[in-house]
Design a protein around this motif. Structure first.
Motif, PDB file in Angstrom:
ATOM      1  N   GLY A 185     -35.037  -9.891 -11.686  1.00 59.51           N
ATOM      2  CA  GLY A 185     -35.147  -9.050 -10.492  1.00 59.51           C
ATOM      3  C   GLY A 185     -34.134  -9.484  -9.451  1.00 59.51           C
ATOM      4  N   ASN A 186     -34.618  -9.836  -8.278  1.00 63.79           N
ATOM      5  CA  ASN A 186     -33.722 -10.227  -7.186  1.00 63.79           C
ATOM      6  C   ASN A 186     -33.301 -11.698  -7.214  1.00 63.79           C
ATOM      7  OD1 ASN A 186     -33.285  -7.803  -5.768  1.00 63.79           O
ATOM      8  ND2 ASN A 186     -35.379  -7.903  -4.946  1.00 63.79           N
ATOM      9  N   TYR A 187     -33.698 -12.411  -8.253  1.00 63.12           N
ATOM     10  CA  TYR A 187     -33.337 -13.833  -8.351  1.00 63.12           C
ATOM     11  C   TYR A 187     -32.276 -14.080  -9.420  1.00 63.12           C
ATOM     12  CZ  TYR A 187     -37.229 -15.664  -5.532  1.00 63.12           C
ATOM     13  OH  TYR A 187     -38.082 -15.993  -4.520  1.00 63.12           O
ATOM     14  N   LEU A 188     -31.391 -15.050  -9.141  1.00 66.97           N
ATOM     15  CA  LEU A 188     -30.585 -15.638 -10.197  1.00 66.97           C
ATOM     16  C   LEU A 188     -31.313 -16.909 -10.596  1.00 66.97           C
ATOM     17  CD1 LEU A 188     -26.900 -15.437  -8.905  1.00 66.97           C
ATOM     18  CD2 LEU A 188     -28.044 -13.965 -10.582  1.00 66.97           C
ATOM     19  N   ASP A 189     -31.481 -17.097 -11.902  1.00 67.29           N
ATOM     20  CA  ASP A 189     -32.320 -18.176 -12.385  1.00 67.29           C
ATOM     21  C   ASP A 189     -31.564 -18.995 -13.423  1.00 67.29           C
ATOM     22  OD1 ASP A 189     -35.218 -19.233 -12.711  1.00 67.29           O
ATOM     23  OD2 ASP A 189     -34.602 -18.780 -14.770  1.00 67.29           O
ATOM     24  N   THR A 190     -31.526 -20.303 -13.209  1.00 71.06           N
ATOM     25  CA  THR A 190     -30.865 -21.198 -14.156  1.00 71.06           C
ATOM     26  C   THR A 190     -31.897 -22.163 -14.712  1.00 71.06           C
ATOM     27  OG1 THR A 190     -28.813 -21.082 -12.918  1.00 71.06           O
ATOM     28  CG2 THR A 190     -29.047 -22.940 -14.420  1.00 71.06           C
ATOM     29  N   GLY A 191     -31.950 -22.281 -16.027  1.00 70.10           N
ATOM     30  CA  GLY A 191     -32.890 -23.215 -16.645  1.00 70.10           C
ATOM     31  C   GLY A 191     -32.124 -24.294 -17.394  1.00 70.10           C
ATOM     32  N   LEU A 192     -32.410 -25.556 -17.078  1.00 72.09           N
ATOM     33  CA  LEU A 192     -31.776 -26.661 -17.810  1.00 72.09           C
ATOM     34  C   LEU A 192     -32.902 -27.399 -18.524  1.00 72.09           C
ATOM     35  CD1 LEU A 192     -29.426 -27.789 -14.933  1.00 72.09           C
ATOM     36  CD2 LEU A 192     -28.761 -26.535 -16.974  1.00 72.09           C
ATOM     37  N   SER A 193     -32.756 -27.590 -19.831  1.00 69.20           N
ATOM     38  CA  SER A 193     -33.903 -28.125 -20.541  1.00 69.20           C
ATOM     39  C   SER A 193     -33.541 -29.228 -21.522  1.00 69.20           C
ATOM     40  CB  SER A 193     -34.619 -27.001 -21.278  1.00 69.20           C
ATOM     41  OG  SER A 193     -33.721 -26.375 -22.137  1.00 69.20           O
ATOM     42  N   LEU A 194     -34.554 -30.006 -21.847  1.00 72.51           N
ATOM     43  CA  LEU A 194     -34.396 -31.006 -22.899  1.00 72.51           C
ATOM     44  C   LEU A 194     -35.623 -30.979 -23.776  1.00 72.51           C
ATOM     45  CD1 LEU A 194     -35.934 -33.999 -23.144  1.00 72.51           C
ATOM     46  CD2 LEU A 194     -34.721 -34.454 -21.065  1.00 72.51           C
ATOM     47  N   LYS A 195     -35.394 -31.184 -25.053  1.00 69.77           N
ATOM     48  CA  LYS A 195     -36.495 -31.293 -26.002  1.00 69.77           C
ATOM     49  C   LYS A 195     -36.201 -32.501 -26.877  1.00 69.77           C
ATOM     50  CE  LYS A 195     -37.476 -28.485 -29.621  1.00 69.77           C
ATOM     51  NZ  LYS A 195     -37.701 -27.181 -30.270  1.00 69.77           N
ATOM     52  N   VAL A 196     -37.175 -33.411 -26.976  1.00 69.69           N
ATOM     53  CA  VAL A 196     -36.948 -34.623 -27.775  1.00 69.69           C
ATOM     54  C   VAL A 196     -38.269 -35.077 -28.387  1.00 69.69           C
ATOM     55  CG1 VAL A 196     -37.304 -36.241 -25.853  1.00 69.69           C
ATOM     56  CG2 VAL A 196     -35.806 -36.898 -27.755  1.00 69.69           C
ATOM     57  N   LEU A 197     -38.200 -35.734 -29.514  1.00 70.84           N
ATOM     58  CA  LEU A 197     -39.405 -36.263 -30.153  1.00 70.84           C
ATOM     59  C   LEU A 197     -40.126 -37.214 -29.215  1.00 70.84           C
ATOM     60  CD1 LEU A 197     -38.208 -37.020 -33.795  1.00 70.84           C
ATOM     61  CD2 LEU A 197     -40.067 -35.482 -33.150  1.00 70.84           C
ATOM     62  N   ASN A 198     -41.432 -37.148 -29.228  1.00 71.97           N
ATOM     63  CA  ASN A 198     -42.263 -38.079 -28.480  1.00 71.97           C
ATOM     64  C   ASN A 198     -41.962 -39.507 -28.965  1.00 71.97           C
ATOM     65  OD1 ASN A 198     -44.626 -39.531 -27.525  1.00 71.97           O
ATOM     66  ND2 ASN A 198     -45.477 -37.485 -27.142  1.00 71.97           N
ATOM     67  N   ASP A 199     -42.038 -40.467 -28.042  1.00 74.37           N
ATOM     68  CA  ASP A 199     -41.739 -41.864 -28.398  1.00 74.37           C
ATOM     69  C   ASP A 199     -42.523 -42.357 -29.616  1.00 74.37           C
ATOM     70  OD1 ASP A 199     -40.046 -41.842 -26.310  1.00 74.37           O
ATOM     71  OD2 ASP A 199     -41.077 -43.357 -25.087  1.00 74.37           O
ATOM     72  N   LYS A 200     -43.698 -41.788 -29.838  1.00 71.05           N
ATOM     73  CA  LYS A 200     -44.508 -42.173 -31.004  1.00 71.05           C
ATOM     74  C   LYS A 200     -43.732 -42.037 -32.303  1.00 71.05           C
ATOM     75  CE  LYS A 200     -48.667 -40.264 -29.148  1.00 71.05           C
ATOM     76  NZ  LYS A 200     -49.494 -39.069 -29.188  1.00 71.05           N
ATOM     77  N   TYR A 201     -42.810 -41.079 -32.326  1.00 70.95           N
ATOM     78  CA  TYR A 201     -42.059 -40.823 -33.560  1.00 70.95           C
ATOM     79  C   TYR A 201     -40.661 -41.442 -33.516  1.00 70.95           C
ATOM     80  CZ  TYR A 201     -45.779 -37.478 -34.263  1.00 70.95           C
ATOM     81  OH  TYR A 201     -46.997 -36.910 -34.415  1.00 70.95           O
ATOM     82  N   THR A 202     -40.312 -42.081 -32.383  1.00 71.29           N
ATOM     83  CA  THR A 202     -38.974 -42.672 -32.296  1.00 71.29           C
ATOM     84  C   THR A 202     -39.098 -44.135 -31.905  1.00 71.29           C
ATOM     85  OG1 THR A 202     -38.727 -41.936 -29.995  1.00 71.29           O
ATOM     86  CG2 THR A 202     -37.883 -40.484 -31.725  1.00 71.29           C
ATOM     87  N   GLU A 203     -38.840 -44.446 -30.641  1.00 66.24           N
ATOM     88  CA  GLU A 203     -39.057 -45.808 -30.177  1.00 66.24           C
ATOM     89  C   GLU A 203     -39.388 -45.767 -28.699  1.00 66.24           C
ATOM     90  OE1 GLU A 203     -34.890 -47.795 -29.646  1.00 66.24           O
ATOM     91  OE2 GLU A 203     -34.779 -46.499 -31.387  1.00 66.24           O
ATOM     92  N   LYS A 204     -40.033 -46.808 -28.228  1.00 65.89           N
ATOM     93  CA  LYS A 204     -40.484 -46.830 -26.846  1.00 65.89           C
ATOM     94  C   LYS A 204     -39.286 -46.713 -25.898  1.00 65.89           C
ATOM     95  CE  LYS A 204     -43.699 -49.455 -23.942  1.00 65.89           C
ATOM     96  NZ  LYS A 204     -43.929 -48.312 -23.102  1.00 65.89           N
ATOM     97  N   GLY A 205     -39.418 -45.855 -24.903  1.00 61.90           N
ATOM     98  CA  GLY A 205     -38.348 -45.716 -23.913  1.00 61.90           C
ATOM     99  C   GLY A 205     -37.363 -44.606 -24.232  1.00 61.90           C
ATOM    100  N   ASN A 206     -37.468 -44.027 -25.444  1.00 55.12           N
ATOM    101  CA  ASN A 206     -36.499 -42.994 -25.827  1.00 55.12           C
ATOM    102  C   ASN A 206     -36.598 -41.757 -24.932  1.00 55.12           C
ATOM    103  OD1 ASN A 206     -34.429 -42.267 -27.964  1.00 55.12           O
ATOM    104  ND2 ASN A 206     -35.811 -40.517 -28.105  1.00 55.12           N
ATOM    105  N   PHE A 207     -37.829 -41.375 -24.582  1.00 54.39           N
ATOM    106  CA  PHE A 207     -38.004 -40.189 -23.742  1.00 54.39           C
ATOM    107  C   PHE A 207     -37.415 -40.416 -22.344  1.00 54.39           C
ATOM    108  CE2 PHE A 207     -40.747 -38.012 -20.544  1.00 54.39           C
ATOM    109  CZ  PHE A 207     -40.222 -36.749 -20.724  1.00 54.39           C
TER     110      PHE A 207
END
Lengths: 423, 432
Positions: A82-104
């Motif tokens: 509509g009357n807005y310009l909208d920008t979406g910046l996103s990240l998707k990553v495996l939960n630390d349970k499946y990688t290593e602590k601190g990865n997220f």
């Protein structure tokens, strides 16, 4: 799925806690009033920000860093709502349970760096990156005409209402590109960071308190308070409908028809209109598909979609060369029949089934879930379960009364010809 | 029913082969999942590359019009009652579609209501052809528009032309849709012949994923197919082609109103020259080469971007029986320089061990993420069936076993000497 919204003043955090996914998804929305002169700058900015930052000096460095974080996926999108310009910046990553602590958290740092630590020196973007994006973007804008379906849509909307927000080109404008410099781009970047409305969504198996603190510490946004604007675009003035034709070297015609929605109530726009569109051209069961394609063999693609906030429905089709007016006459008859109440109960029921299936489809994707909550935030629409209930109660008469408020604005035909037309 | 654990990703799949030969693979959601969608994919090992065969009940090898597998796919949606499959699925707000590739034709249904009815209907409409002279003529109009739509896309024209110039005998030389002329020559009788030869359970598969119960799926399928009384048929004879290594035409230039040059290149290589005979493993190595040498983390891509040589480019290996072709597609801003740089680069491809190890980690992550999406797993299983006629259940192990020694051997076996180039340009003088 538990949903919590926290207003932090400068921005809102929305936390959607769910075990449905092994990943954590974060999406940050920036939005501001839709001004035509900002569209190209905004696209430019998303492109350059995705090339790197002060911490990741090249796209190669950035990509390797993403890969080291177990393939964190970072992406950016721009659109007009509509009357807005909208920008979406996103990240998707495996939960630390499946990688290593601190990865997220490290993944969040990377996103944070791309947004808040761009490759800027002396108040201007990096020259090499700037030139790369400039050339790529220029080529894309110049090549627009090669994608005939998109080109026809753009020209069809411009023929409908030039200079109106509904016809703004999402891809941007070559004349605006030529005005962008690495200095004024940085000025615009600062404007966004300081003035845009910001919403941050987090979806996944996360701890509410913990994630709030992490976001608060990492995303230091201090936007000025401002008044929200209305997303809904003022309906176009009703005029006599027009036909505009253009010629291009192509094997088929591309047809675009814009339909005005006149004086719809919010309820009509959110409910009966969706069903009206499903019946008209929402899928393979729609009237457009069965009449234009299946019965008359005039098209392979033909459909309609509502731009609710623009008060428009757009019909699009790839039509047999030279036969667009045949298709237009069939479509006019369909619209007339709908307005005069010729709607089977069966079609209404199918449209409702179509809609409720789409609602159940939302939880199949984290981005769809986030989008549905964002629309509640932005437009104040009903939540999913209320939507389902209200949609099932819509009556045929309500659909007919919407049908009576719909009128053709413009028929635009990008005619395929054997010669190079003027373009 | 066979129960197979997908290693390292907490996922179980179920497999059953019915007496009539149909292979069924089921990948249910975890019990606790609240997701309601299910994904059905019912396919036949019959696609656009299968154009010469001995029709069922006959003895002579016969050739059919190009594009007939795709035409057949369109026509399957019509039923004798007059209600199309589209109309049936709309009643429950479900989605139905079909896709024809060179190797298979797949019919897909997605929904979250009426699973039993929708599966029964899928198995039924794909096994009950109804072709008439009139509905064949009508479809010729629709498919001709599909072809016209494609011909309006310059990238597609480039792909179509490079395929024609690469392959002499292989049906990969013609688009899946066929040509306008071949589409117009298809008859009702041809359609029935192709249908009867390839659409029976022993030449088909059913893959189901999402919110489903394996026992229920097997029961519905057996009940429905028993009603339809389908027989196995294990003696399909299809013509095999020994595609020569040499390309048909080395260079072709087309004039179209494009703003940047569209390039398509193909490098034909002999499969026999590769050091790995296992197709699954070889494909992993080839895809790894594509990612590492031409993906976003490659210096080559960074260089061509910074020097403004191309605006967009794609690189992949195409698997055509005895031939493996490396394909390149690019929107070129400076064709002579790009082609020269590409040639130099291909002559010296190198991969570092640390880069290989990093990307292996990425691929393992992707395998885990994929299990969140029932549609992705169904697609992946179908891809395995299409490419290998079996489900690969140990991708993570296979990825972990990849190593630099083997990689170097594969790199060494790449041969870029048999090349075809297609250029679509607006001005034949501008770059030469």
């Amino acid at each position: 799925m538990d949903y919590v919204k926290k207003e932090l003043g400068a921005y809102n955090i929305h936390i959607i806690k769910t075990k449905l996914y092994k990943t954590i998804t974060v999406k940050i929305f920036f939005r501001e009033e839709s001004l035509k002169e900002n569209i190209t700058k905004r696209n430019f900015l998303s492109r350059i920000m995705m090339l790197g930052s002060n911490d990741y000096k090249s796209k190669v460095d950035l990509t390797k860093a993403e890969q080291d974080l177990y393939a964190v996926n970072i992406s950016g999108t721009n659109r007009r709502i509509g009357n807005y310009l909208d920008t979406g910046l996103s990240l998707k990553v495996l939960n630390d349970k499946y990688t290593e602590k601190g990865n997220f958290e490290k993944s969040l740092d990377l996103l944070n760096s791309l947004i808040f630590n761009p490759k800027v020196t002396n108040e201007s973007f990096d020259e090499e990156d700037f030139n790369t994006v400039y050339e790529e973007y220029k080529t894309d804008l110049n090549s627009l005409v090669e994608d005939k379906m998109t080109y026809a849509l753009i020209k069809g909307l411009e023929a409908t209402a030039p200079n109106n927000v509904i016809s703004y080109r999402g891809i941007g404008y070559i004349e605006d590109l030529e005005k962008i410099t690495k200095e004024n781009l940085y000025t615009y970047y600062n404007h966004i960071i300081k003035h845009d409305f910001v919403d941050i969504f987090v979806l996944g198996d996360v701890d509410e308190e913990e994630i709030t603190n992490v976001i608060r510490n990492k995303f230091k946004i201090n936007t000025y308070k401002k008044q929200p604007i209305k997303a809904l675009v003022t309906p176009l003035k009703i005029t006599k409908s027009k036909i505009v034709k253009e010629n291009i070297k192509a094997e088929q015609d591309n047809l675009v028809i814009t339909l005005n929605l006149n004086n719809l109530t919010d309820y009509e726009r959110n409910y009966p209109l969706s069903l009206y569109n499903a019946i008209l051209g929402g899928g393979t069961e729609s009237l457009l598909f069965s009449e234009v394609r299946e019965k008359n063999s005039l098209a392979y693609t033909i459909s309609s979609s509502p731009n609710k906030l623009d008060n428009l429905i757009i019909i699009r089709g790839g039509i047999t060369k030279g036969k667009s007016m045949e298709a237009v006459n069939i479509i006019k008859k369909i619209l007339k029949d709908l307005a005069s109440g010729k709607i089977d109960d069966d079609k209404v029921n199918k449209a409702k089934e179509y809609y409720t299936s789409a609602i159940d489809d939302i939880i199949e994707s984290p981005f769809q879930i986030i989008e549905s909550y964002y629309m509640i935030e932005l437009l104040g629409v009903d939540d999913i379960e209320t939507k389902r209930k209200k949609m099932l109660k819509v009556t045929k008469d309500e659909i007919i009364s919407v049908a009576k408020k719909i009128k053709i604005n413009t028929v635009y035909i990008l005619e395929g010809s054997d010669n190079n037309g003027e373009n | 029913m066979e129960k197979i654990e997908l290693k390292n990703v907490d996922k179980t799949i179920y497999r059953e082969v019915l007496d009539n030969g149909l292979e069924i693979i089921i990948i249910p959601n975890e019990k606790i999942s609240k997701k309601k969608n299910y994904y059905l994919n019912y396919g036949t090992y019959y696609g656009a590359a299968i154009n010469e065969f001995i029709p069922k009940g006959k003895t002579k090898m016969t050739s059919f019009p190009k594009g007939i597998a795709h035409f057949l796919e369109h026509k399957m949606f019509e039923t004798e009652s007059g209600e199309t499959a589209f109309e049936f699925y709309a009643k429950s707000g479900s989605y139905v579609n079909a896709f024809t590739s060179y190797k298979t034709t797949c019919y897909v249904v997605t929904g979250n209501k009426k699973l039993k009815e929708n599966l029964e209907y899928l198995l039924t409409f794909v096994n009950r052809p109804y072709f008439t002279k009139e509905n064949v003529i009508k479809e010729q109009g629709i498919i001709s528009e599909e072809a016209a739509m494609n011909d309006d896309i310059p990238d597609y024209v480039a792909f179509k032309t490079i395929s024609k110039n690469l392959y002499k005998l292989s049906p990969y030389n013609t688009p899946i849709l066929g040509t306008i002329d071949s589409i117009k020559s298809i008859t009702k009788e041809d359609l029935y012949t192709c249908y009867n030869t390839f659409y029976h359970p022993s030449n088909m598969f059913l893959v189901v994923g999402g919110a489903v119960d394996p026992d229920e799926i097997i029961k519905i399928t057996i009940d429905t197919l028993t009603r339809l009384n389908l027989e196995p048929d294990n003696c399909i004879k299809v013509k095999h082609y020994k595609e020569p290594l040499k390309v048909v035409k080395e260079y072709e230039e087309l004039m179209l109103p494009v703003k940047t040059d569209k390039l398509a290149l193909g490098f034909k290589m002999d499969r026999a020259n590769f050091p790995i005979k296992n197709k699954v493993i070889l494909n992993l190595y080839l895809n790894m080469i594509t990612s590492l040498c031409f993906g976003a983390s490659s210096n080559f891509r960074e260089m061509i971007r910074k020097r403004h040589l191309v605006n967009r480019s794609g690189y992949y290996f195409q698997d055509v029986d005895n031939i493996i072709t490396f394909m390149v597609e690019a929107d070129s801003l400076n064709t002579p320089v790009y082609l020269k740089e590409l040639e130099n680069y291909l002559a010296n491809l190198k991969i570092e061990e640390e880069d290989l190890e990093r990307l292996k980690k990425v691929w393992v992550s992707s395998e885990v993420i994929k299990t969140d999406y029932a549609d992705s797993i169904v697609d992946a299983v179908v891809d395995d069936l299409i490419n290998y006629h079996k489900v690969i259940t140990n991708y993570i192990d296979l990825i972990k076993n990849m190593n630099i020694t083997t990689m170097n051997k594969v790199l060494k076996s790449l041969d870029f000497s048999n090349k075809a180039v297609v250029k679509i340009t607006n001005n034949s003088l501008q770059n030469d």
